[in-house]
Motif scaffolding. Structure first.
Motif, PDB file in Angstrom:
ATOM      1  N   GLN A  98       0.837  -1.191   0.000  1.00  0.00           N
ATOM      2  CA  GLN A  98       0.000   0.000   0.000  1.00  0.00           C
ATOM      3  C   GLN A  98       0.876   1.245   0.000  1.00  0.00           C
ATOM      4  OE1 GLN A  98      -2.345   0.491   3.511  1.00  0.00           O
ATOM      5  NE2 GLN A  98      -3.306   2.334   2.719  1.00  0.00           N
ATOM      6  N   ALA A 110       1.185   4.415  -2.744  1.00  0.00           N
ATOM      7  CA  ALA A 110       1.078   5.828  -2.390  1.00  0.00           C
ATOM      8  C   ALA A 110       2.347   6.568  -2.787  1.00  0.00           C
ATOM      9  CB  ALA A 110       0.831   5.968  -0.895  1.00  0.00           C
ATOM     10  N   PHE A 112       2.411   7.341  -6.401  1.00  0.00           N
ATOM     11  CA  PHE A 112       1.457   8.416  -6.669  1.00  0.00           C
ATOM     12  C   PHE A 112       2.095   9.776  -6.419  1.00  0.00           C
ATOM     13  CE2 PHE A 112      -1.921  11.095  -4.612  1.00  0.00           C
ATOM     14  CZ  PHE A 112      -2.596  11.414  -5.784  1.00  0.00           C
ATOM     15  N   TYR A 113       2.732   9.909  -5.295  1.00  0.00           N
ATOM     16  CA  TYR A 113       3.287  11.211  -4.963  1.00  0.00           C
ATOM     17  C   TYR A 113       4.529  11.527  -5.773  1.00  0.00           C
ATOM     18  CZ  TYR A 113      -0.002  11.916  -1.282  1.00  0.00           C
ATOM     19  OH  TYR A 113      -1.156  12.105  -0.606  1.00  0.00           O
ATOM     20  N   THR A 155      -8.146  17.000  -9.301  1.00  0.00           N
ATOM     21  CA  THR A 155      -7.278  15.818  -9.262  1.00  0.00           C
ATOM     22  C   THR A 155      -8.114  14.581  -9.494  1.00  0.00           C
ATOM     23  OG1 THR A 155      -7.595  15.939  -6.914  1.00  0.00           O
ATOM     24  CG2 THR A 155      -5.418  16.529  -7.742  1.00  0.00           C
ATOM     25  N   GLU A 192      -8.359  11.304  -8.529  1.00  0.00           N
ATOM     26  CA  GLU A 192      -7.750  10.443  -7.522  1.00  0.00           C
ATOM     27  C   GLU A 192      -8.237   9.026  -7.720  1.00  0.00           C
ATOM     28  OE1 GLU A 192      -8.645  12.451  -3.954  1.00  0.00           O
ATOM     29  OE2 GLU A 192      -6.869  13.708  -4.062  1.00  0.00           O
ATOM     30  N   ASP A 197      -8.425   5.886  -6.403  1.00  0.00           N
ATOM     31  CA  ASP A 197      -8.215   5.378  -5.051  1.00  0.00           C
ATOM     32  C   ASP A 197      -7.419   4.083  -5.012  1.00  0.00           C
ATOM     33  OD1 ASP A 197      -9.571   7.484  -4.252  1.00  0.00           O
ATOM     34  OD2 ASP A 197     -11.346   6.443  -3.510  1.00  0.00           O
ATOM     35  N   ASN A 217      -3.741   4.601  -5.714  1.00  0.00           N
ATOM     36  CA  ASN A 217      -2.989   5.382  -4.737  1.00  0.00           C
ATOM     37  C   ASN A 217      -2.820   4.665  -3.409  1.00  0.00           C
ATOM     38  OD1 ASN A 217      -3.481   7.139  -6.723  1.00  0.00           O
ATOM     39  ND2 ASN A 217      -4.849   8.466  -5.550  1.00  0.00           N
ATOM     40  N   VAL A 267      -5.417   3.970  -1.419  1.00  0.00           N
ATOM     41  CA  VAL A 267      -6.386   4.478  -0.449  1.00  0.00           C
ATOM     42  C   VAL A 267      -7.212   3.315   0.085  1.00  0.00           C
ATOM     43  CG1 VAL A 267      -8.441   5.899  -0.161  1.00  0.00           C
ATOM     44  CG2 VAL A 267      -6.518   6.736  -1.490  1.00  0.00           C
ATOM     45  N   ILE A 268      -7.302   3.222   1.370  1.00  0.00           N
ATOM     46  CA  ILE A 268      -8.069   2.143   1.978  1.00  0.00           C
ATOM     47  C   ILE A 268      -9.124   2.735   2.889  1.00  0.00           C
ATOM     48  CG2 ILE A 268      -7.968   0.218   3.598  1.00  0.00           C
ATOM     49  CD1 ILE A 268      -5.267  -0.464   2.502  1.00  0.00           C
ATOM     50  N   GLU A 269     -10.342   2.278   2.695  1.00  0.00           N
ATOM     51  CA  GLU A 269     -11.433   2.808   3.501  1.00  0.00           C
ATOM     52  C   GLU A 269     -11.513   2.062   4.825  1.00  0.00           C
ATOM     53  OE1 GLU A 269     -15.136   2.763   1.448  1.00  0.00           O
ATOM     54  OE2 GLU A 269     -16.219   3.516   3.182  1.00  0.00           O
ATOM     55  N   ALA A 288      -2.515   9.224   3.678  1.00  0.00           N
ATOM     56  CA  ALA A 288      -3.691   8.460   3.282  1.00  0.00           C
ATOM     57  C   ALA A 288      -3.726   8.245   1.779  1.00  0.00           C
ATOM     58  CB  ALA A 288      -4.959   9.171   3.742  1.00  0.00           C
ATOM     59  N   GLY A 289      -2.774   8.794   1.071  1.00  0.00           N
ATOM     60  CA  GLY A 289      -2.730   8.596  -0.373  1.00  0.00           C
ATOM     61  C   GLY A 289      -3.659   9.514  -1.139  1.00  0.00           C
ATOM     62  N   GLU A 349      -5.899  20.100  -1.567  1.00  0.00           N
ATOM     63  CA  GLU A 349      -4.746  20.088  -2.461  1.00  0.00           C
ATOM     64  C   GLU A 349      -3.447  20.316  -1.695  1.00  0.00           C
ATOM     65  OE1 GLU A 349      -4.355  19.410  -5.850  1.00  0.00           O
ATOM     66  OE2 GLU A 349      -6.276  18.479  -5.395  1.00  0.00           O
ATOM     67  N   VAL A 402     -14.441   7.281   5.806  1.00  0.00           N
ATOM     68  CA  VAL A 402     -13.176   7.425   6.531  1.00  0.00           C
ATOM     69  C   VAL A 402     -12.125   6.644   5.768  1.00  0.00           C
ATOM     70  CG1 VAL A 402     -11.980   7.100   8.698  1.00  0.00           C
ATOM     71  CG2 VAL A 402     -14.429   7.435   8.685  1.00  0.00           C
ATOM     72  N   ILE A 403     -11.006   7.272   5.532  1.00  0.00           N
ATOM     73  CA  ILE A 403      -9.937   6.498   4.907  1.00  0.00           C
ATOM     74  C   ILE A 403      -8.754   6.398   5.840  1.00  0.00           C
ATOM     75  CG2 ILE A 403     -10.659   6.892   2.533  1.00  0.00           C
ATOM     76  CD1 ILE A 403      -8.637   9.087   2.360  1.00  0.00           C
ATOM     77  N   LYS A 404      -8.040   5.305   5.669  1.00  0.00           N
ATOM     78  CA  LYS A 404      -6.908   5.031   6.552  1.00  0.00           C
ATOM     79  C   LYS A 404      -5.721   5.890   6.163  1.00  0.00           C
ATOM     80  CE  LYS A 404      -7.568   0.292   8.005  1.00  0.00           C
ATOM     81  NZ  LYS A 404      -7.473  -1.068   7.502  1.00  0.00           N
ATOM     82  N   PHE A 457      -1.500   6.354   6.932  1.00  0.00           N
ATOM     83  CA  PHE A 457      -0.314   5.778   7.574  1.00  0.00           C
ATOM     84  C   PHE A 457       0.106   6.621   8.767  1.00  0.00           C
ATOM     85  CE2 PHE A 457       0.528   3.951   3.304  1.00  0.00           C
ATOM     86  CZ  PHE A 457       0.653   2.646   3.680  1.00  0.00           C
ATOM     87  N   LEU A 479       6.493  10.193   2.632  1.00  0.00           N
ATOM     88  CA  LEU A 479       6.037  10.145   1.239  1.00  0.00           C
ATOM     89  C   LEU A 479       6.318  11.461   0.518  1.00  0.00           C
ATOM     90  CD1 LEU A 479       2.604   8.381   1.632  1.00  0.00           C
ATOM     91  CD2 LEU A 479       4.460   7.616   0.164  1.00  0.00           C
ATOM     92  N   ALA A 526       9.107  12.508  -2.467  1.00  0.00           N
ATOM     93  CA  ALA A 526       8.695  13.079  -3.744  1.00  0.00           C
ATOM     94  C   ALA A 526       9.339  14.441  -3.951  1.00  0.00           C
ATOM     95  CB  ALA A 526       7.175  13.201  -3.791  1.00  0.00           C
TER      96      ALA A 526
END
Lengths: 514, 548
Positions: free
Chosen positions: A166, A170, A173-174, A218, A220, A222, A225, A227-229, B227-228, B249, B504-506, B508, B516, B520
């Protein structure tokens, strides 16, 4: 006999005063001030810079790493690979995730078959803790070979792997975003672009803009990237697992902090690769002079350079003159006599001046008297000198020079005893009696009567002593030759702190000898 | 970090920031470092200058930095591009001890029992910031979230520096294994972080360790990155306070109000857990005289209990009556480590969810605190309020990206529960921004609470020093309504819409988010360099840090 934590002796490193310029000169050092904790060191923790003529504490040296090695297998790790391996041993050295003891690689089968050719035991293998019996095999981690455990573990799918993948998503992505434009620092262009967008959207009306705005800026994706809910089912599962497990089955905070995936249950703990250690050389912060330089070889414990303060600064020792009182139970309003021994590590005789406030700082100040505050201490000459001298002179001759009191309690203005490079003087301490307020608080905090409180215990008698040492050395010229009879005068002056004991309650039957 | 939203200059939303200067004057002097809405032109020029500044000093720009998260309870340190920090250090009591005096002083007691006895809150109590320890269980209710200004100017700031220095020395020499002088430092800074404290941290890093420079980033941005995603609503449940902040953003958004802060956070949870255990009869013992005495629980034992045993019902109180959970209730034994004279705590597992309940979901009056204390909004209400205050487009972007960070946020069930309640609030109220505030403004005391019949919906700020600022904000809200004119229609629409977009998103976490972004090569704006810092006499020039 309980092990007594007294007496304790510390030196205040002057680097703190140098930093706080507001500190008044000549002010009595207060060992009870909150900051004192951070400048007080036992003598053997201090170094000495002979260029600056000053002690150096761990805070006033710069460190440089000489080599990296694994403390478990003593394998030296080349500097180039240290970072990529995460500062951890990349071979077979692991720590127990539960008790942090060293794990050993053993066959899962207690009576393993041996390989016919090599005679070595055959797998599968496990990492076993010899202290708490934690075994990786119990948690589904077995190894085919007894070597390169780290590599084998890395290939396995563990609780950590999902997180890593995961994270990788990410990160991609960045990194890609970052390449497109330097978003955060290059704001002006970004801003104008957004403004352009807003001006068009504004004319369309607010409600429409809302729907499209979040997405237009953007895309996105998910999934890509990482992204985990957070979903309810997962959380309920954790709660149910907690409900059905015992408290002991959950990982402690200490165990969690050591694991990258922060496991909630002990079952999910993974073995921890041994952390590498370093050999470091130390330089004086002020003059860059090297104070400590260890041998570069891992297995060697030699030091090429080591300027320890203990070889330059007089050492203070404290003992009871009459062993009739207890360090943990000093009797209020009674005179306690201590023997303060000053030992000279230098090859020149020193003259010592001791200074101490009459009353120790703090809420319950004790009266302190140093019977002889000024005296000389002999040079640290060859050990045999003393023995030879003693043999030459009559046994009673030396004691004549020392003016002990008639009753063995010491007299004011004279030293108690002296030897080749040490001199002992008597220090008298009369502690006050602690009030009810102290004792009720002490009890309320759950301490036993003779027990020392954590932190700054008001009942502990701490004596700040300013030790000033003056001595003359032969001037050494640049070419190393001794410059004849020319002498250089040197001076050391430091605050020492003597923790001499803890005030107790008055005993009904005084045991202190009259 | 530009937070600026161009719509502030558009005609749609007249800038609510007209009184930013006034508002500033009402803030505590030591919390200068946040939330000053500025006009776009200002931030525009500011960006250019700082950008330039950065390039002029890019000597270390190419070299990899380290990321250092200095929290109230833990320090995390590591390198960019890595999943987890190289070390997570807690403020152990050892850091407050003299060298050579390390370790618990254990020796035989007269009765032969070995025991570890600690004063509560002694030796730092596991937190770096001492002045905040005023928030203890008994007196805590009325001290509220104090501003950075201490009543008695003592050594505490210096002691903080001393302790931090020890912790960081540990991090550098035991875990990072690098020369501190060789690496730039990236430091996530929470919203409304006291400047005084930031200066202490910077001083330790630059003056004591000789790092080339320190770059500050808003920690909420890191949380979003972790969270990505690039936008989201960050709910940072820290130790002393919970901060809710929108990020759009990768820029923190300061809404029409001060940063949403609440003292419903980790330390309050621990206090509630202590109360829960102290209430139990089983946890009282008789001394030798047969007198009933209450045993003491160490803070670190409580920390363990909170971290390992605490959980949260995913459904609110109304939903428990289903009966599905009743038969599952079972006894749970919590052994107290290192404390032989103490009996293990026997507690029903269901009761272990109560501290979370009272910390985040109930009005604070139900606790032991005095009744005259103004209430903090409950966590869902707090999130709702913050969402309300956000510009509408940002709110839209945040709704399906709610991100929880902070140690306490990992209590299982908490995040789901918050979303359930938030869902309810939105369904009930929609996004009616104005009405509530206007009504509230004229209310006093208990009358301020909305008459919804549910606990935990009372809202207002607890901290006295924010009061005036809040009133000003409320009056501004009214202005917004007059000119905007769209809010009511909006609310009606929202009300009919299912609030299903909530998600809700997870994440890190803050540290990994920083890792991260740093990998970058995202460059920060607020950078302090060693030489410049020394030239300025170790003072931070925060005059142009409007949006950190």
């Amino acid at each position: 006999m309980p092990l007594s934590p007294f007496p304790r002796i510390f030196i205040s490193c002057p680097c703190v005063e140098a930093r706080d310029t507001e500190e008044e000169e000549g002010k009595t050092f207060n060992p009870r001030s909150e900051r004192a904790t951070f400048s007080l060191f036992p003598l053997d923790h201090l170094l000495y810079c002979d260029d600056c003529g000053q002690v150096r504490c761990p805070r006033c040296v710069n460190e440089e790493i000489v080599c990296y090695f694994c403390p478990s297998c003593l394998f030296e790790v080349p500097t180039a690979t240290v970072k990529t391996e995460g500062n951890r041993c990349n071979r077979n050295c692991f720590q127990c995730p539960e008790c942090f003891a060293t794990l050993s690689v053993t066959a899962v089968d207690p009576f393993p078959k041996t390989d016919e050719k090599t005679g070595l035991p055959m797998g599968p293998f496990t990492l076993l803790c010899n202290y708490c019996q934690w075994s990786s095999a119990k948690h589904g981690i077995e190894f085919e070979k007894p070597t390169s455990i780290s590599t084998q573990l890395h290939k396995m799918k563990t609780a950590n792997s999902d997180l890593s993948s995961q994270f990788a998503k990410a990160r991609t992505f960045y990194t890609q975003k970052g390449k497109q434009q330097d978003e955060l620092s290059n704001a002006p262009s970004n801003l104008s672009r957004m403004m352009a967008m807003y001006s068009t959207l504004g004319s369309l009306g607010g409600s429409k803009s809302k729907g499209s705005f979040g997405k237009s800026k953007t895309e996105e994706n998910d999934e890509a990237n990482g992204v985990i809910e957070v979903n309810e089912a997962d959380e309920l599962e954790v709660i149910n697992r907690m409900r059905n497990a015992n408290f002991e089955d959950t990982a402690t905070l200490e165990q969690r902090y050591e694991q990258p995936h922060k496991p909630r249950f002990k079952d999910d703990l993974l073995p921890i690769a041994a952390l590498l250690r370093t050999k470091r050389s130390k330089r004086c912060r002020a003059c860059r002079h090297i104070l400590v330089k260890p041998d570069a070889k891992v297995s060697s414990i030699r030091f090429r350079i080591k300027l320890a303060a203990i070889n330059y600064i007089p050492q203070l020792n404290l003992s009871r003159l009459t062993p009739t009182f207890e360090y943990l139970n000093l009797q209020p309003l009674q005179n306690h006599q201590y023997l303060l021994t000053v030992t000279n590590p230098l090859f020149d005789p020193i003259s010592v001046t001791l200074a101490t406030p009459n009353k120790t700082p703090g809420k319950y100040g004790s009266n302190v008297t140093i019977l002889c505050p000024q005296f000389d201490v002999g040079a640290n000459t060859d050990v045999w000198d003393e023995a030879l001298q003693d043999a030459a002179s009559a046994p009673g001759a030396k004691s004549a020079a020392v003016k002990k009191g008639k009753d063995g309690t010491g007299t004011a203005g004279s030293i108690w005893d002296s030897g080749r490079n040490w001199t002992a003087v008597v220090v008298e301490v009369v502690p006050p009696s602690l009030d009810k307020e102290y004792w009720s608080r002490h009890e309320a905090l759950g301490y036993q009567e003779g027990e020392e409180e954590e932190g700054d215990d008001d009942a502990v008698v701490q004596i700040p002593v300013f030790v000033r040492v003056v001595y003359e050395t032969e001037l050494v010229r640049e070419d190393g030759a001794v410059a004849g009879d020319k002498k250089e005068k040197n001076e050391h002056a430091y605050w020492y702190v003597l923790s001499v004991g803890r005030i107790g309650k008055t005993k009904t039957h005084p045991t202190v000898a009259p | 970090m530009s937070v600026q939203h161009p719509h502030r200059t558009s005609s749609l939303h007249p800038p609510p920031a007209t009184s930013s200067a006034q508002r500033h004057s009402h803030r505590s002097p030591s919390r200068q470092s946040s939330s000053h809405p500025t006009t776009t032109s200002e931030s525009h020029s500011h960006h250019r200058s700082s950008h330039h500044h950065h390039h002029s000093s890019s000597l270390h720009g190419t070299e990899e930095p380290i990321i250092l998260e200095i929290g109230t309870r833990v320090v995390r340190a590591g390198f960019p591009g890595e999943l987890s920090p190289r070390c997570t250090l807690t403020y152990k009591p050892d850091y407050w001890r003299r060298v050579g005096e390390k370790g618990e002083r254990r020796y035989m007691r007269p009765d032969g029992a070995r025991g570890k006895v600690k004063k509560e809150g002694q030796l730092g109590g596991g937190v770096l910031y001492k002045f905040d320890t005023g928030l203890k269980s008994e007196e805590g209710a009325n001290t509220a979230v104090k501003s950075g200004k201490d009543e008695d100017e003592d050594d505490s700031a210096e002691v903080e520096e001393d302790v931090l220095e020890r912790v960081l020395r540990d991090a550098y020499t035991r875990f990072l294994l690098i020369d501190p002088r060789s690496k730039r430092v990236i430091l996530p800074v929470p919203a409304a972080f006291p400047t005084k404290r930031l200066r202490s941290i910077t001083k330790v890093l630059l003056a004591q360790f000789g790092a080339p420079s320190v770059t500050f980033f808003p920690s909420s941005v890191f949380a979003v990155a972790g969270a990505g995603v690039r936008s989201g609503l960050v709910v940072d449940i820290g130790w002393y306070e919970t901060i809710v902040e929108g990020v759009y953003e990768l820029r923190p958004v300061k809404g029409g109000k001060l940063v949403g802060r609440s003292r419903r956070a980790g330390s309050m949870l621990r206090d509630n857990m202590r109360d829960l255990i102290h209430e139990m009869k089983e946890y009282q013992e008789r001394d030798t005289n047969g007198k009933l005495v209450r045993q003491r629980i160490d803070d670190d034992e409580l920390d363990e209990i909170v971290a390992r045993g605490c959980w949260c019902r995913t459904k609110g109180e109304g939903a428990i009556d289903d009966g599905e959970e009743d038969d599952l209730d079972q006894s749970y034994t919590i052994p107290l480590p290192d404390s032989s004279p103490k009996a293990p705590v026997e507690i029903m597992f269901d009761r272990l969810s109560l501290p979370v309940e009272s910390t985040f979901f109930r009005p604070l009056e139900s606790l032991n605190g005095p009744a005259d204390v103004e209430d903090d909004p409950t966590l869902p209400q707090h999130i709702y309020d913050t969402l309300l205050s956000l510009p509408i487009d940002v709110r839209a972007a945040c709704l399906n990206k709610i991100i929880f960070v902070g140690e306490t946020a990992s209590v299982p069930g908490l995040q789901t529960r918050v979303i359930h309640e938030l869902h309810d609030i939105i369904r009930r109220n929609g996004w009616k921004k104005v009405k509530k505030h206007v009504v509230k403004k004229h209310g006093t005391g208990a009358g301020q609470r909305r008459n919804s019949g549910r606990p935990g919906t009372a809202r207002s700020f607890n901290s006295g020093f924010l009061d005036q600022a809040r009133q000003r904000r409320e009056s501004m809200v009214v202005v917004e309504d007059d000119s905007g004119g769209e809010s009511t229609g909006e609310a009606a629409k929202e009300k009919t819409k299912p609030a299903g977009a909530l998600r809700v998103i997870k994440s890190f976490g803050v540290w990994t988010g920083g890792s991260l972004l740093a990998s970058a090569k995202v460059q920060g704006k607020y950078e302090v360099e060693r030489e410049a810092f020394a030239r300025s006499g170790y003072e931070l020039d925060t005059s142009d840090w409007k949006n950190l």
